[in-house]
Design an enzyme around this catalytic site. Structure first.
Site, mmCIF file in Angstrom:
data_model
loop_
_atom_site.group_PDB
_atom_site.id
_atom_site.type_symbol
_atom_site.label_atom_id
_atom_site.label_comp_id
_atom_site.label_asym_id
_atom_site.label_seq_id
_atom_site.Cartn_x
_atom_site.Cartn_y
_atom_site.Cartn_z
ATOM 1 N N HIS A 87 4.749 -0.019 -0.162
ATOM 2 C CA HIS A 87 5.481 -0.856 0.778
ATOM 3 C C HIS A 87 4.526 -1.815 1.486
ATOM 4 O O HIS A 87 3.309 -1.639 1.453
ATOM 5 C CB HIS A 87 6.217 0.004 1.816
ATOM 6 C CG HIS A 87 5.299 0.894 2.596
ATOM 7 N ND1 HIS A 87 4.839 2.104 2.101
ATOM 8 C CD2 HIS A 87 4.716 0.761 3.824
ATOM 9 C CE1 HIS A 87 4.043 2.674 2.992
ATOM 10 N NE2 HIS A 87 3.934 1.870 4.044
ATOM 11 N N HIS A 120 0.846 -1.186 0.000
ATOM 12 C CA HIS A 120 0.000 0.000 0.000
ATOM 13 C C HIS A 120 0.885 1.240 0.000
ATOM 14 O O HIS A 120 2.105 1.150 0.145
ATOM 15 C CB HIS A 120 -0.889 0.015 1.253
ATOM 16 C CG HIS A 120 -0.098 0.112 2.530
ATOM 17 N ND1 HIS A 120 0.598 -0.959 3.056
ATOM 18 C CD2 HIS A 120 0.132 1.156 3.376
ATOM 19 C CE1 HIS A 120 1.219 -0.585 4.167
ATOM 20 N NE2 HIS A 120 0.947 0.698 4.379
ATOM 21 N N ARG A 124 6.807 -9.417 16.448
ATOM 22 C CA ARG A 124 7.537 -8.289 15.848
ATOM 23 C C ARG A 124 6.950 -6.997 16.411
ATOM 24 O O ARG A 124 5.760 -6.725 16.259
ATOM 25 C CB ARG A 124 7.375 -8.341 14.330
ATOM 26 C CG ARG A 124 7.972 -7.194 13.525
ATOM 27 C CD ARG A 124 7.501 -7.382 12.089
ATOM 28 N NE ARG A 124 8.117 -6.506 11.116
ATOM 29 C CZ ARG A 124 7.660 -5.314 10.750
ATOM 30 N NH1 ARG A 124 6.571 -4.821 11.357
ATOM 31 N NH2 ARG A 124 8.259 -4.621 9.803
ATOM 32 N N ASP A 161 0.900 5.291 1.867
ATOM 33 C CA ASP A 161 0.348 5.853 3.099
ATOM 34 C C ASP A 161 -0.539 7.076 2.898
ATOM 35 O O ASP A 161 -1.259 7.456 3.819
ATOM 36 C CB ASP A 161 1.483 6.213 4.067
ATOM 37 C CG ASP A 161 2.082 4.985 4.728
ATOM 38 O OD1 ASP A 161 1.442 3.912 4.671
ATOM 39 O OD2 ASP A 161 3.194 5.082 5.272
#
Length: 676
Positions: A620, A548, A630, A550
Site C-alpha cells: 500500500h 510498501h 491530510r 508494513d
C-alpha cells in the site's frame, strides 16, 4: 503498619539477608521497572544493572558447572544401562551442588519465559538509557541506547535518541559501545574492517582471535543446552512412554539445541537470519590475508580447512594448488575444524535417527552455504567480500498472500455507530476492511486542533521533516507526548485523552472484525499530518508515501516480500483513522506485489478507517497530497506481547492514574521519553 506483606517483599527481605547468594535477576528487574514508574531513576540504575549482572552470572555459572561435571563424570568406552544411568545421576548431583554453591537454591532462579525474552531482546537497556538520561549521565545513556539499538534496529525512537546523543557536547564515538557484544562477532567484524583497509597483518591477528572466541562460544552454547528441555507435543503428567523413549526424547532435544548453536553463533543481535557461510568465511579471509603477508604455509592450511566445508569448490581448489606449487610441499587442514565437522556430521546422523523415533520431521539445513569467490587468469588467490550481506542459510521463503493466523473476518463492529463500507472482496484483496463513523465530526475537529498544537516536524521520522517526499512536510506526535502536554496545560487534557481513547477504539474494532483469537497489542501509535509545500506541486509524479508493506521488505522485481529486519517483522495488523478530507490528493491505495497495479483506492474523510493485515499480501501507499493538509491516526498492532509499544504502556499508567484520581492526591507521575 500493614501486616500482609506481598510475596515479592518477603522474598526481597530473605534475599537481602543472605548476601552470600546471588539475587535473582527477575526480582531485580521487577524492582527496577517499579522504580522507573516511580521516577526513582537512581534505583532504576541500581536494580537494572544488578539484574544484568545477575543474568550474566547465572549463565556463566551454569556453563562452568556443566562443563566441570561433564569432565568429572565422562561416559567411557565400557557402556551399559547401569553405567549410563550412573554417569547421568552423578552428573546431575554434581551440577546441582556446583550451581547451588554459587547461586543458592535453584528454585529462586527459575524465571518466566517473558522475562528471559526481555533480556534476550535487551529491554533492560531501554530503561537504563532513559534512567541515565534523567540522571544527566549522557555517556552511559549513549552506551545503553547503542546496546539496545543493536538488537532492535527497527526501533525508530531509539534511533532518534542516538542521533540526539551524538549532538551532545562531550559525547565521543567510543561512548557508543555494545555492552552485550559477543567476542567472536566483535573480533570478526573488526578483522573485516582491517582486511578491507588492506591491513592484512592486523586482520590475520583478529581473524585468529575470532576463531578462538567462536570455538569457546560454541562450547558455552552447547553447555547451556544441557538443561531441562521442553516437550511441547507431550503432556508429561500423563506421559506413558517407556524410560528409554523418555531418555531418547530428552537427548534428541539436547542434540537439536546443540545443532542450532551453528545458527545462533552466526546470527547478529536483532537479525532473524545468520550470516551466510559464517565459520568457513574466517578461513577464506585468512587464506588470502596470509597470502598477502607472504605466509603461504598458513594460507595453504586455511585453504585446505575451507575445503573441508566446501569440498571441491573451484576457486579455493585453485588457490590450494597455487600454494602447494609455490611451497613445493603439502599441508594439513586445521585439527580444530576437522574435529568440529566430524562432530557436526555425527550430530546430524543422530538427529535424523532421533527424529524418526519421536515422529518429528527434521530437515538438514545447508549450514555452510557458499558465497563463492573470485579468480583470475594469473591464479592470484581469491579474496572474499560481502560478509555484511545477511542471507538466510536455508532458502528464503516469501510471505506473499499470507496473512496472520487464520484468514477470518466479519466479526462484530463493537460500536453501534460504526458502519462497514467495504470488506476484503470489495477491496480486491485479503484481510482488508473499510469502516465509516469510527469517530464523530466533533471528535475529528478536536483531534485536528490537538494535532496543530502538539505535532512537531519530523516527529516519528528520525527528525526528517520530509521523510518520503521533498514536496510535503510531515508532523507527528505520540499518545504519551500528548498526555504530557495535557498535564502541563499546553493542550486540553480532554483532547489528549480523546487521542488515547480513539486509538483504543480502533484497536478493538480491528481485533473484533478480523476475529483474532488472541489479544491485539499496540506496536506504534502516531498522530500525523502531512502538508503540501506551496510552490512544489507542479508536475509531481511521486507519491506521498511510496508503496510498501508494513512487516516485510517489498521486492517488486521478484514479486516477493521478505519478512526479515530491518522490516518491522513483528507487526501483524495496521490501521489508518482519518480526521479530514478537505485537501487535494492523498488517496490511500492498495497495489499488487509489483507496486504498480492498483487494486483498491480509499478516499480519506473524517471518521473513516482502513484496516488490513501488515504482510506482503497488502502492499500500500499514499498518493501525493498536492494541496492542503491530510491528518490521520496511524496505528500498527502486534499479536506478540513482547513487542508492545513501551510508550503505550506508560500512557496506560497515566490513564490509570487519571481514572483513579490519584493525580489529585499525589501528583501525576509521567515518564515520557524525549520527543521523537
Amino acid at each position: 503498619m500493614d501486616g500482609n506483606l506481598s510475596p515479592a517483599v518477603i522474598l526481597s527481605v530473605v534475599l537481602l539477608s543472605s548476601a552470600a547468594f546471588l539475587k535473582p535477576y527477575d526480582l531485580l528487574y521487577d524492582n527496577a521497572v517499579q522504580a522507573f514508574y516511580n521516577s526513582d531513576y537512581e534505583n532504576v540504575v541500581r536494580y537494572m544493572e544488578g539484574a544484568l549482572s545477575s543474568y550474566a552470572e547465572v549463565r556463566r555459572t551454569k556453563v562452568r558447572c556443566r562443563l566441570r561435571c561433564q569432565d568429572q563424570h565422562p561416559f567411557d568406552g565400557t557402556f551399559s544401562d547401569l553405567r549410563f544411568f550412573d554417569v547421568v545421576l552423578h552428573r546431575a548431583a554434581c551440577m546441582n551442588k556446583c550451581i547451588e554453591e554459587k547461586l543458592g537454591s535453584q528454585s529462586v532462579h527459575k524465571v518466566s519465559e517473558d522475562v528471559v525474552q526481555d533480556f534476550q531482546r535487551r529491554i533492560p537497556y531501554n530503561y537504563l538509557q532513559m534512567a541515565y538520561q534523567k540522571l544527566k549521565q549522557p555517556d552511559k545513556a549513549a552506551a545503553a541506547a547503542h546496546t539496545y539499538f543493536q538488537a532492535n534496529p527497527e526501533h525508530v525512537e531509539m534511533g532518534q535518541n542516538l542521533e540526539q546523543y551524538k549532538d551532545i557536547e562531550g559525547i565521543e564515538e567510543d561512548h557508543f559501545v555494545d555492552r552485550e557484544a559477543r567476542p567472536h562477532q566483535r573480533s570478526f567484524a573488526d578483522a573485516v574492517r582491517l582486511y578491507e583497509k588492506g591491513d592484512y597483518e592486523g586482520a590475520v591477528a583478529l581473524f585468529e582471535e575470532a576463531l578462538v572466541e567462536y570455538y569457546k562460544a560454541d562450547v558455552d552454547c552447547r553447555a547451556l543446552c544441557q538443561g531441562p528441555q521442553r516437550f511441547e507435543s507431550h503432556d508429561h503428567l500423563r506421559y506413558r512412554y517407556s524410560l528409554h523413549e523418555l531418555v531418547s526424547d530428552h537427548f534428541t532435544q539436547v542434540l537439536h539445541c546443540e545443532h542450532e548453536c551453528v545458527r545462533d553463533l552466526a546470527t547478529r543481535p536483532g537479525r532473524l537470519s545468520p550470516i551466510e557461510n559464517y565459520l568457513p568465511l574466517h578461513y577464506d579471509y585468512l587464506q588470502f590475508a596470509y597470502f598477502k603477508v607472504d605466509r603461504l604455509k598458513e594460507a595453504l592450511e586455511c585453504a585446505l580447512t575451507y575445503l573441508l566445508f566446501h569440498e571441491g569448490e573451484e576457486f579455493m581448489t585453485d588457490n590450494m594448488e597455487h600454494y602447494r606449487e609455490v611451497l613445493g610441499r603439502d599441508a594439513k587442514p586445521r585439527q580444530k575444524a576437522e574435529w568440529y565437522l566430524r562432530r557436526h556430521k555425527r550430530e546430524l546422523e543422530l538427529l535424523l535417527t532421533g527424529s524418526k523415533v519421536m515422529g518429528v520431521e527434521f530437515t538438514e539445513g545447508n549450514y555452510w552455504s557458499s558465497t563463492g569467490g573470485r579468480d583470475d587468469s594469473n591464479r592470484i588467490p581469491s579474496g572474499t567480500d560481502g560478509w555484511m550481506e545477511y542471507v538466510p542459510i536455508s532458502e528464503k521463503k516469501n510471505v506473499t498472500a499470507v496473512a496472520p493466523q487464520q484468514l477470518r473476518e466479519g466479526g462484530p463492529l463493537v460500536y453501534d455507530s460504526v458502519q462497514l463500507v467495504q470488506n476484503s472482496v470489495a477491496l480486491n484483496g485479503t484481510q482488508r476492511v473499510l469502516f465509516d463513523h469510527v469517530i464523530s465530526e466533533e471528535e475529528c475537529a478536536e483531534l485536528r486542533n490537538l494535532a496543530h498544537s502538539v505535532t512537531m516536524a519530523g516527529d516519528g521520522y528520525r527528525g526528517r521533516m520530509s521523510p518520503h517526499t521533498p514536496n510535503e512536510k510531515f508532523e507527528g506526535a505520540t499518545v504519551l507526548k500528548t498526555l504530557q502536554y495535557g498535564y502541563e496545560g499546553r493542550v486540553p487534557l480532554r483532547s489528549a485523552r480523546l487521542f488515547y481513547d480513539a486509538s483504543e477504539r480502533a484497536r478493538r474494532i480491528v481485533e473484533s472484525y478480523f476475529m483474532l483469537n488472541s489479544t491485539l497489542h499496540f506496536s506504534y501509535t502516531h498522530l500525523v499530518c502531512r502538508t503540501a509545500i506551496t510552490g512544489q506541486q507542479d508536475h509531481r509524479t511521486d507519491l506521498s508515501h511510496p508503496i510498501h508493506a508494513d512487516n516485510c521488505l517489498l521486492d517488486p522485481d521478484a514479486n516477493e516480500c521478505w519478512k526479515e529486519p530491518p522490516a518491522y517483522t513483528y507487526r501483524d495488523y495496521s490501521a489508518l483513522l482519518y480526521l479530514n478530507g478537505d485537501f487535494e490528493g492523498g488517496d490511500f491505495i492498495f497495489t499488487e506485489m509489483d507496486a504498480k497495479t492498483v487494486t483498491a483506492l480509499v478516499k480519506p474523510k473524517c471518521g473513516r478507517m482502513v484496516g488490513f493485515s501488515s504482510g506482503g499480501e497488502n502492499p500500500h501507499g499514499v498518493k501525493a497530497v498536492t494541496s492542503g493538509q491530510r491528518c490521520a491516526v496511524a496505528l500498527w498492532f502486534t499479536l506478540d506481547p513482547l513487542f508492545r509499544e513501551l510508550e503505550r504502556l506508560q500512557a496506560d499508567e497515566v490513564i490509570q492514574a487519571l481514572d483513579t484520581q490519584s493525580v489529585l492526591d499525589q501528583g501525576l507521575n509521567i515518564n515520557p521519553k524525549d520527543e521523537l
